[in-house]
Design a protein around this motif. Structure first.
Motif, PDB file in Angstrom:
ATOM      1  N   ASN A  30     101.938  19.193 -12.697  1.00 47.36           N
ATOM      2  CA  ASN A  30     101.740  20.288 -13.392  1.00 47.36           C
ATOM      3  C   ASN A  30     103.257  21.155 -13.386  1.00 47.36           C
ATOM      4  N   SER A  31     104.141  20.772 -13.694  1.00 52.45           N
ATOM      5  CA  SER A  31     105.540  21.437 -13.932  1.00 52.45           C
ATOM      6  C   SER A  31     105.675  22.268 -15.089  1.00 52.45           C
ATOM      7  N   ALA A  32     106.311  23.157 -14.964  1.00 56.19           N
ATOM      8  CA  ALA A  32     106.093  24.092 -16.414  1.00 56.19           C
ATOM      9  C   ALA A  32     107.040  23.334 -17.568  1.00 56.19           C
ATOM     10  N   CYS A  33     108.163  22.582 -17.071  1.00 57.63           N
ATOM     11  CA  CYS A  33     108.789  21.758 -17.841  1.00 57.63           C
ATOM     12  C   CYS A  33     108.953  20.472 -17.521  1.00 57.63           C
ATOM     13  N   ARG A  34     109.481  19.533 -18.049  1.00 60.44           N
ATOM     14  CA  ARG A  34     109.636  18.022 -17.708  1.00 60.44           C
ATOM     15  C   ARG A  34     111.200  18.448 -16.922  1.00 60.44           C
ATOM     16  N   ARG A  35     111.120  17.668 -15.998  1.00 66.17           N
ATOM     17  CA  ARG A  35     112.318  17.444 -14.956  1.00 66.17           C
ATOM     18  C   ARG A  35     112.706  16.366 -14.534  1.00 66.17           C
ATOM     19  N   ILE A  36     114.231  16.212 -14.581  1.00 70.29           N
ATOM     20  CA  ILE A  36     114.939  15.037 -14.298  1.00 70.29           C
ATOM     21  C   ILE A  36     115.961  15.150 -13.323  1.00 70.29           C
ATOM     22  N   THR A  37     116.446  13.780 -12.883  1.00 72.56           N
ATOM     23  CA  THR A  37     117.398  13.738 -11.865  1.00 72.56           C
ATOM     24  C   THR A  37     118.336  12.791 -12.439  1.00 72.56           C
ATOM     25  N   LEU A  38     119.620  12.812 -12.317  1.00 73.33           N
ATOM     26  CA  LEU A  38     120.523  11.840 -12.849  1.00 73.33           C
ATOM     27  C   LEU A  38     121.149  11.182 -11.507  1.00 73.33           C
ATOM     28  N   CYS A  39     121.163   9.867 -11.651  1.00 67.80           N
ATOM     29  CA  CYS A  39     121.882   8.947 -10.553  1.00 67.80           C
ATOM     30  C   CYS A  39     123.026   8.299 -10.911  1.00 67.80           C
ATOM     31  N   VAL A  40     124.022   8.983 -10.521  1.00 63.20           N
ATOM     32  CA  VAL A  40     125.566   8.232 -10.942  1.00 63.20           C
ATOM     33  C   VAL A  40     126.147   7.640  -9.778  1.00 63.20           C
ATOM     34  N   VAL A  41     126.684   6.335 -10.047  1.00 64.03           N
ATOM     35  CA  VAL A  41     127.493   5.662  -8.930  1.00 64.03           C
ATOM     36  C   VAL A  41     128.960   5.550  -9.503  1.00 64.03           C
ATOM     37  N   LEU A  42     129.927   5.981  -8.498  1.00 58.62           N
ATOM     38  CA  LEU A  42     131.288   5.974  -8.837  1.00 58.62           C
ATOM     39  C   LEU A  42     132.012   5.433  -7.697  1.00 58.62           C
ATOM     40  N   LYS A  43     133.264   4.765  -8.239  1.00 56.65           N
ATOM     41  CA  LYS A  43     134.153   4.249  -7.169  1.00 56.65           C
ATOM     42  C   LYS A  43     135.301   5.293  -7.129  1.00 56.65           C
ATOM     43  N   ASP A  44     135.593   5.595  -5.814  1.00 52.41           N
ATOM     44  CA  ASP A  44     136.737   6.345  -5.681  1.00 52.41           C
ATOM     45  C   ASP A  44     137.885   5.836  -5.539  1.00 52.41           C
ATOM     46  N   LYS A  45     138.695   5.809  -6.537  1.00 55.54           N
ATOM     47  CA  LYS A  45     139.937   4.851  -6.747  1.00 55.54           C
ATOM     48  C   LYS A  45     141.038   5.456  -5.671  1.00 55.54           C
ATOM     49  N   LYS A  46     140.767   6.887  -4.950  1.00 53.42           N
ATOM     50  CA  LYS A  46     141.659   7.220  -4.051  1.00 53.42           C
ATOM     51  C   LYS A  46     141.243   6.942  -2.718  1.00 53.42           C
ATOM     52  N   HIS A  47     140.302   6.064  -2.601  1.00 54.18           N
ATOM     53  CA  HIS A  47     140.002   5.704  -1.222  1.00 54.18           C
ATOM     54  C   HIS A  47     139.333   4.346  -1.070  1.00 54.18           C
ATOM     55  N   GLY A  48     140.113   3.260  -1.482  1.00 56.84           N
ATOM     56  CA  GLY A  48     139.561   1.930  -1.449  1.00 56.84           C
ATOM     57  C   GLY A  48     138.457   1.721  -2.244  1.00 56.84           C
TER      58      GLY A  48
END
Length: 334
Positions: free
Chosen positions: A181-199
Motif C-alpha cells: 500500500n505504497s503511496a507511489c510505486r517505488r524502485i531500487t536500481l542495481c548497478v555493478v561497476l568495475k573500479d579501473k583505478k583499483h584492479g
C-alpha cells in the motif's frame, strides 16, 4: 582451429549474460561476476590490492521538475532556475558515483546530455513495466551517474520495492500501490561497476527512494533491500563482504527509526561512522528551514575505510540546489 572458434561462439554469450545483477526471484536468475576468480563474489573473496584515489559517493534528491516551487524570498525554484547551479555543484565536487531521486523527463534529458562528457547515466521510471527511462516512460524515476574515467559499467538492473519485485505493482482501490500500500510505486536500481583505478574491483550500487507515506512500505523496503543485496552480491555477511556495496537514497525517515532496523543490523551507516562535522546536519531543507535527516548512505564490504561524510550546503548561485541537500561520503580502500 574451427572447433575453438565454435566453442568461443557458444561460450561468449554465456559470459556476457553472467555479468548481471538479477534479484533472487528474477526469472532465469544469473550469477554476478567474480573479479577475483573462484565461484563466489561474496565474503570469501580477497579484495583487490593496490592503491586508488579516494572515492566520493553521493545521494541527491533533486526535487522533481515543476513550475510552482519558490524560495523563501518568492523567487522561482523551478528546475530551469536551479539546473545551472546543479551543474556547478558537479563541476566543483566531481562525485564519483551518484544516486538521484525524483527525476522527471526534462531532468533525465539534462543529466544525460549536460554531464555526458564525464558521467555515464542510467535511470528507470518507477511506473514503467519494462525498466524504461523516464525520458520515454514519463513520470518519475531513480537514476545513477558514474564517472567514466573511473568506472566500467558491468551491469544495470532494477526491482520494485514490493512483495513481487519483478512485477509492476498494481493500483489498489484506495489509490495506493502493491501489497504494501505504497503511496507511489517505488524502485531500487542495481548497478555493478568495475573500479579501473583499483584492479577492476567491483562496486555494487543500490540507489533508491522509499515511500513517503506508508510506514509498512518503508520497513518492508529495508527488509527487502537486505535480502536482495545478499542475493545479488552472494554475501551472507554484508558488512564483511569481499565486494564493496552502497545503498543510498531518500529513505523518508530518520536512521534510528525502527523501520530501518534491518539496514542498521546488516550494513554500516556512513553518517555516524565517518569523520566529519555534519553528523547531525539535516539533509532535507524544504527550500527553507526544515532540518530532518532522511537521506542516507549505507555501505558494506571489508575493504571500505571511511574518510569523510558531509552535507553540501554550499551556495552555488541559488539559495538551495533542491529541497534536499546533496549528501556525500568519501572513502578509500583498506
Amino acid at each position: 582451429m574451427l572447433v575453438r572458434k565454435l566453442l568461443l561462439l557458444v561460450l561468449l554469450p554465456a559470459v556476457l549474460v553472467s555479468q548481471s545483477c538479477g534479484p533472487e526471484d528474477v526469472v532465469n536468475p544469473v550469477t554476478p561476476p567474480n573479479p577475483h576468480g573462484g565461484t563466489d563474489p561474496g565474503e570469501e573473496q580477497t579484495p583487490s590490492t593496490g592503491t586508488a584515489d579516494p572515492m566520493v559517493i553521493c545521494t541527491f534528491n533533486i526535487r522533481y521538475a515543476n513550475t510552482s516551487d519558490t524560495y523563501p524570498d518568492g523567487t522561482s525554484a523551478a528546475w530551469k532556475d536551479r539546473s545551472a547551479s546543479v551543474k556547478k555543484f558537479f563541476d566543483t565536487v566531481k562525485p564519483d558515483l551518484v544516486g538521484l531521486q525524483e527525476i522527471r523527463k526534462e531532468q533525465a534529458q539534462w543529466f544525460s546530455s549536460q554531464l555526458s562528457s564525464e558521467y555515464g547515466y542510467y535511470d528507470v521510471g518507477r511506473d514503467s513495466n519494462s525498466g524504461s527511462s523516464v525520458t520515454s516512460a514519463g513520470g518519475e524515476g531513480v537514476g545513477v551517474l558514474y564517472r567514466k574515467d573511473r568506472f566500467e559499467l558491468v551491469s544495470k538492473d532494477f526491482f520494485w520495492l514490493d512483495q513481487s519485485t519483478r512485477s509492476l505493482p498494481e493500483k489498489n482501490s484506495d489509490g495506493t500501490y502493491g501489497a504494501w500500500n505504497s503511496a507511489c510505486r517505488r524502485i531500487t536500481l542495481c548497478v555493478v561497476l568495475k573500479d579501473k583505478k583499483h584492479g577492476n574491483a567491483l562496486i555494487y550500487f543500490f540507489p533508491t527512494h522509499y515511500d513517503h507515506k506508508s510506514t509498512t512500505a518503508r520497513k518492508n523496503s529495508a527488509d527487502l533491500m537486505v535480502t536482495q543485496m545478499k542475493s545479488i552480491t552472494k554475501a551472507t555477511d554484508l558488512k564483511n563482504a569481499g565486494v564493496v556495496m552502497f545503498h543510498v537514497g531518500d529513505l523518508n525517515t530518520q536512521s534510528d527509526n525502527a523501520q530501518l532496523q534491518s539496514l542498521n543490523d546488516n550494513l554500516y551507516y556512513a553518517r555516524l561512522n565517518a569523520p566529519g562535522t555534519d553528523k547531525y546536519t539535516g539533509t532535507f531543507n524544504g527550500f527553507g528551514d526544515s532540518n530532518s535527516i532522511i537521506d542516507h548512505i549505507y555501505y558494506g564490504g571489508k575493504a571500505v575505510k571511511l574518510v569523510k561524510y558531509w552535507v553540501d550546503r554550499t551556495n552555488y548561485g541559488v539559495p538551495f540546489l533542491s529541497d534536499h541537500y546533496p549528501v556525500l561520503l568519501q572513502w578509500e580502500y583498506q
